[in-house]
Design a protein around this motif. Sequence first.
Motif, PDB file in Angstrom:
ATOM      1  N   ASN A 119      23.001 -11.846 -12.556  1.00 33.58           N
ATOM      2  CA  ASN A 119      22.559 -12.906 -13.574  1.00 33.58           C
ATOM      3  C   ASN A 119      24.027 -13.286 -14.226  1.00 33.58           C
ATOM      4  N   ILE A 120      24.362 -14.295 -14.558  1.00 38.90           N
ATOM      5  CA  ILE A 120      25.494 -14.598 -15.490  1.00 38.90           C
ATOM      6  C   ILE A 120      24.820 -15.413 -16.746  1.00 38.90           C
ATOM      7  N   VAL A 121      25.120 -14.918 -17.828  1.00 37.45           N
ATOM      8  CA  VAL A 121      24.661 -15.604 -19.207  1.00 37.45           C
ATOM      9  C   VAL A 121      25.189 -16.772 -19.482  1.00 37.45           C
ATOM     10  N   GLY A 122      24.148 -17.896 -19.653  1.00 41.59           N
ATOM     11  CA  GLY A 122      24.725 -19.377 -20.322  1.00 41.59           C
ATOM     12  C   GLY A 122      23.995 -19.381 -21.623  1.00 41.59           C
TER      13      GLY A 122
ATOM     14  N   ALA B  77      28.954 -11.121 -12.490  1.00 45.73           N
ATOM     15  CA  ALA B  77      30.399 -11.520 -11.784  1.00 45.73           C
ATOM     16  C   ALA B  77      30.861 -12.521 -12.487  1.00 45.73           C
ATOM     17  N   LEU B  78      32.119 -12.932 -12.054  1.00 44.02           N
ATOM     18  CA  LEU B  78      32.876 -13.962 -12.687  1.00 44.02           C
ATOM     19  C   LEU B  78      32.506 -15.411 -12.601  1.00 44.02           C
ATOM     20  N   ASN B  79      31.787 -15.555 -11.366  1.00 47.53           N
ATOM     21  CA  ASN B  79      31.023 -16.961 -11.064  1.00 47.53           C
ATOM     22  C   ASN B  79      29.849 -16.735 -10.158  1.00 47.53           C
ATOM     23  N   GLU B  80      28.975 -17.825 -10.132  1.00 51.04           N
ATOM     24  CA  GLU B  80      27.901 -17.661  -9.526  1.00 51.04           C
ATOM     25  C   GLU B  80      27.939 -17.802  -7.749  1.00 51.04           C
ATOM     26  N   THR B  81      29.273 -18.271  -7.236  1.00 51.59           N
ATOM     27  CA  THR B  81      29.478 -17.964  -6.013  1.00 51.59           C
ATOM     28  C   THR B  81      29.476 -16.427  -5.570  1.00 51.59           C
ATOM     29  N   ASN B  82      30.215 -15.774  -6.187  1.00 53.92           N
ATOM     30  CA  ASN B  82      30.461 -14.377  -6.137  1.00 53.92           C
ATOM     31  C   ASN B  82      29.166 -13.589  -6.316  1.00 53.92           C
ATOM     32  N   LEU B  83      28.470 -14.162  -7.428  1.00 56.29           N
ATOM     33  CA  LEU B  83      27.175 -13.276  -7.813  1.00 56.29           C
ATOM     34  C   LEU B  83      26.149 -13.448  -6.741  1.00 56.29           C
ATOM     35  N   GLY B  84      26.084 -14.843  -6.219  1.00 60.31           N
ATOM     36  CA  GLY B  84      24.891 -14.870  -5.366  1.00 60.31           C
ATOM     37  C   GLY B  84      25.258 -14.225  -3.761  1.00 60.31           C
ATOM     38  N   LEU B  85      26.638 -14.023  -3.596  1.00 64.60           N
ATOM     39  CA  LEU B  85      27.008 -13.444  -2.353  1.00 64.60           C
ATOM     40  C   LEU B  85      26.864 -11.961  -2.509  1.00 64.60           C
ATOM     41  N   ILE B  86      27.309 -11.437  -3.570  1.00 62.78           N
ATOM     42  CA  ILE B  86      26.910  -9.902  -4.048  1.00 62.78           C
ATOM     43  C   ILE B  86      25.350  -9.415  -3.943  1.00 62.78           C
TER      44      ILE B  86
ATOM     45  N   SER C 175      38.178 -14.200  -4.059  1.00 61.84           N
ATOM     46  CA  SER C 175      38.838 -13.029  -4.241  1.00 61.84           C
ATOM     47  C   SER C 175      38.716 -12.570  -5.599  1.00 61.84           C
ATOM     48  N   THR C 176      38.023 -13.301  -6.893  1.00 62.40           N
ATOM     49  CA  THR C 176      37.808 -12.799  -8.106  1.00 62.40           C
ATOM     50  C   THR C 176      36.710 -11.811  -7.933  1.00 62.40           C
ATOM     51  N   ALA C 177      35.818 -11.686  -6.993  1.00 59.61           N
ATOM     52  CA  ALA C 177      34.801 -10.924  -6.669  1.00 59.61           C
ATOM     53  C   ALA C 177      34.876  -9.315  -6.844  1.00 59.61           C
ATOM     54  N   ILE C 178      36.123  -9.121  -6.534  1.00 59.76           N
ATOM     55  CA  ILE C 178      36.753  -7.586  -6.679  1.00 59.76           C
ATOM     56  C   ILE C 178      36.649  -7.177  -8.046  1.00 59.76           C
ATOM     57  N   TYR C 179      36.911  -8.128  -8.986  1.00 63.55           N
ATOM     58  CA  TYR C 179      36.635  -7.646 -10.649  1.00 63.55           C
ATOM     59  C   TYR C 179      35.267  -7.102 -10.677  1.00 63.55           C
ATOM     60  N   ALA C 180      34.146  -7.513 -10.015  1.00 66.56           N
ATOM     61  CA  ALA C 180      32.942  -7.145 -10.257  1.00 66.56           C
ATOM     62  C   ALA C 180      33.002  -5.559  -9.599  1.00 66.56           C
ATOM     63  N   ALA C 181      33.712  -5.403  -8.468  1.00 63.49           N
ATOM     64  CA  ALA C 181      33.591  -4.086  -8.007  1.00 63.49           C
ATOM     65  C   ALA C 181      34.307  -2.977  -8.854  1.00 63.49           C
ATOM     66  N   ALA C 182      35.214  -3.518  -9.453  1.00 62.33           N
ATOM     67  CA  ALA C 182      36.172  -2.644 -10.515  1.00 62.33           C
ATOM     68  C   ALA C 182      35.159  -2.501 -11.672  1.00 62.33           C
ATOM     69  N   GLN C 183      34.384  -3.288 -12.219  1.00 65.01           N
ATOM     70  CA  GLN C 183      33.588  -3.308 -13.513  1.00 65.01           C
ATOM     71  C   GLN C 183      32.363  -2.292 -13.058  1.00 65.01           C
ATOM     72  N   LEU C 184      31.917  -2.418 -12.013  1.00 64.17           N
ATOM     73  CA  LEU C 184      30.670  -1.540 -11.570  1.00 64.17           C
ATOM     74  C   LEU C 184      31.094  -0.259 -10.939  1.00 64.17           C
ATOM     75  N   ASN C 185      32.433   0.067 -10.977  1.00 66.83           N
ATOM     76  CA  ASN C 185      32.884   1.247 -10.169  1.00 66.83           C
ATOM     77  C   ASN C 185      32.269   1.414  -8.726  1.00 66.83           C
TER      78      ASN C 185
END
Length: 576
Positions: free
Chosen positions: A29-32, A54-63, A460-470
């Motif tokens: 989820n991404i909070v709005g 994630a930083l956007n819904e495209t990345n979130l959905g693909l994760i 490319s910004t999806a990798i930030y979610a990987a860093a956040q989630l370790n």
Amino acid sequence: METQPMETVNGAELLVRTLVRLGVKDAFNIVGLGLFPLAEAFYGHRDEVRYVSALNETNLGLIANGYARANRSAAFVNVYHASGTALGMMALTTAWAESVPMVFTTTSSSRALAGRDQYAAVPRSVTEMSEQYVKWSCEIPSAERIPELVARAFQIANTPPYGPVHLSFPMDVWLETTPDTASGVKPTELLADFTASPDTVARVAGLLREAANPVLVAGSELARYGGVEAAREVAEALGAVVLTEDKVADLGFPTVHPQFGGKLSVNRALIEQADVVLLLGVELTESGLTTPVSFGDATTVVLSPDPLLLTRQLRPDVAVLGMPGTTLAAVHAELLKNPLPESVRLRRLDAARALHNARDARNAEIRRIRFDDETLAIGRIVTEIETAMPPGTIIVNHCASGEPFVEDLLPIADTDTFFGISSKASAQGWGGPAAIGIQLARPDQRVVAILGDGGFMFSSTAIYAAAQLNAPVVFVILNNGGWRDIGALARAKDSPLAAAESEFGWTFDRPAIDHSAFAASLGLPSRKVQTPAELREALDAAFASTQTAFIEVINSPEDADEFSRVFTQAPTRSAN
């Protein structure tokens, strides 16, 4: 005796309690602005349901898409209004194409404002945006219906053929109070392992037994629905060659098996010799730019649990509706009742092994191309990855012009350790976020994502979610300076566009993109490598660590031309 009144909760709390009852461990989820009640409910249940953002819904959905693919079970993802739904649509298009179970949900406008084109509105219903790609959609009419409709959504998504569903939650439903009925929710025992009828099984076994030259084609559905082992048993009982789809999403047969002969289109001559071809959940996706494989006069048999696949791309002689595992197990049992003469099976087996060995020899030739050069060629890159990764490592393959080499050069014994994307899905940007979801779903295995630099830039910004989630994904970015497979196609066609790559934006040189510096700015340990020694050192360090790692590999743009000349040469074998 007086009964205790049922606890009253709001719709957001009721949803999260329903997810807990259904066994959901991770929610995406991404909070709005209209999602505070839902965020509060997730926070209240943070010990039961992990919240993934994630930083956007495209990345979130693909994760979430990758997570569901790895689990073979539906993921729950919620996005916000029309814009969030639009950004998340790639998750639905790829889920439709790859039969990924997902419960995709949208928080939409308040019911009180329906039809007024108010805040973040849609002209009619937000579920219309996805209707071509989902198995079922519904707008939640009231908070009290949440448990019923959410449980139904999971059942539909998880029933073969798998696929996404779409629910819309009006934002005022999150605050609407209702008695807590989530306690009555329980996961449905889904008994969907259906087998084709005994007469159908006998018919297929008879065709295979009587065939002079049978060929099996293993599709993604074998891995998706648990049919790989049964397919192996049938193949071994027949001594037959096994081929795979041309662009593999889920690998239907181990590539190290001595009867594995490679890709379908590379073995056209073999198909021309066949008199029975058994297609096991195969996607025959065409681009319209190349000549499709012809099955000639062979008797074609298609097996799938998806009634839409049976005659969609091919009009087979026999179409069999059934789950691959149980149906092929029944076919194998039927073959054992009246087995082939051993001399026939061994003769076929020798021919299949000869083809497998010819494929291995061709792959060895590809590996040797510029293997010892200081600049990194694709054969050396794949070899170093294979050497460095620990047993059980999951490979996510989405590197454009490098994809077929990864599929062929990396030996795969466990088909459950390979994830790619089909031509039917054809979605740049899928691989990076999907790898994160796969890693979240399989925490006891390492994931290496082999990505092209062009496709990587889509998400490319999806990798930030990987860093956040370790999430300890090892991202390997093959940097050949842009969309070099497009340039290779232009050169292959002797097009004047071959000299105009930069003008069309196919190269990343004006200015150059520093992918490793970008990864470092997002908190990921990153390396840029240009030689075999540097790559080996970076891979060893990445797999020794428990953190996310990012390796940018500088490789030659000429690889797509040079390697393709060898790759498109079909291995040969003697006829049966």
